[in-house]
Scaffold this active site. Structure first.
Site: not given
Length: 242
Positions: A146, A195, A198
């Site tokens: 991340d 996301e 990510h």
């Protein structure tokens, strides 16, 4: 019959018996789960950088931890992924963009605690869409990271895509072997919400193909089949009279 002919026949019978024995031995072996794609790429072994880990394909060993972890910017990644991450962040810095590592490898225990925290704060349904159970998380493979911006703007939020770090990663990460693993609009395929922070290391060749095709890792691996449309209702054998 001449002696040489008898000897030849015995040799032939011996080869046939050996072949039959090998065939029967093969049939007697347990059939293992298929681990390689038709292309020869391995999507099942955690040792492979292409391993697909999701809700439907958990790690075979729930307590798995890679043996080649390396620390990079305070997060741990497998050596190949960490080397690529170092190159990527250095090139981003050269372009005036700072990309930081927020989270890398997580143990099964850490993943369980994180998932339980999300479930307690947001409820189980939301937790399932934003967090994996232990054994189902890419972070446990050491291949996921991340990322964040230097000022922490939009950290772990969808608006991260609009930051300099998010935009640079979306455009360039593939050159270093990373993909945005959970893209917008692919929730039904990946099982998780969008996301943009990510990143998942799959190697430059696969990353380029996945990015250029606009697909997910599941689709690249041939592991996703779109749902079939419902069949139209069948017509009665005889139309009713008016």
């Amino acid at each position: 019959m001449p002696r040489q002919h008898i000897t030849a026949h015995i040799a032939i019978l011996g080869c046939v018996c050996l072949g039959l024995q090998a065939y029967l031995f093969h049939l007697d072996q347990p059939v293992s789960a298929e681990t390689t794609h038709a292309s020869g790429q391995d999507f099942s072994s955690p040792a492979s950088v292409l391993v697909v880990v999701n809700k439907e394909r958990p790690l075979l060993d729930p307590a798995y931890a890679p043996g080649d972890l390396a620390d990079v910017g305070g997060v741990a990644l497998r050596r190949e992924a960490s080397d690529a991450f170092v190159r990527m962040t250095a090139d981003a810095a050269g372009a005036g963009v700072t990309i930081t590592g927020v989270s890398g490898f997580r143990t099964a225990e850490a993943q369980a605690a994180l998932h339980a925290d999300y479930a307690g704060r947001y409820g189980s349904d939301v937790a399932e869409s934003i967090s994996a159970l232990p054994g189902q998380s890419e972070h446990q493979t050491g291949l996921a990271v991340d990322i964040g911006a230097a000022d922490g703007a939009c950290s772990l939020q969808a608006c991260f895509e609009g930051t300099g770090a998010g935009a640079w990663a979306a455009s360039n990460a593939r050159r270093y072997g990373f993909i945005v693993r959970y893209p917008a609009g692919a929730e039904q395929i990946t099982g998780y919400a969008y996301e943009p922070w990510h990143l998942r290391y799959v190697g430059p060749a696969a990353a380029g193909k996945i990015h250029d095709a606009g697909i997910t890792l599941e689709q690249y691996a041939g592991l996703y089949e779109p749902p079939k449309p419902p069949s139209p209702p069948s017509k009665p054998a005889h139309e009713p009279l008016p």
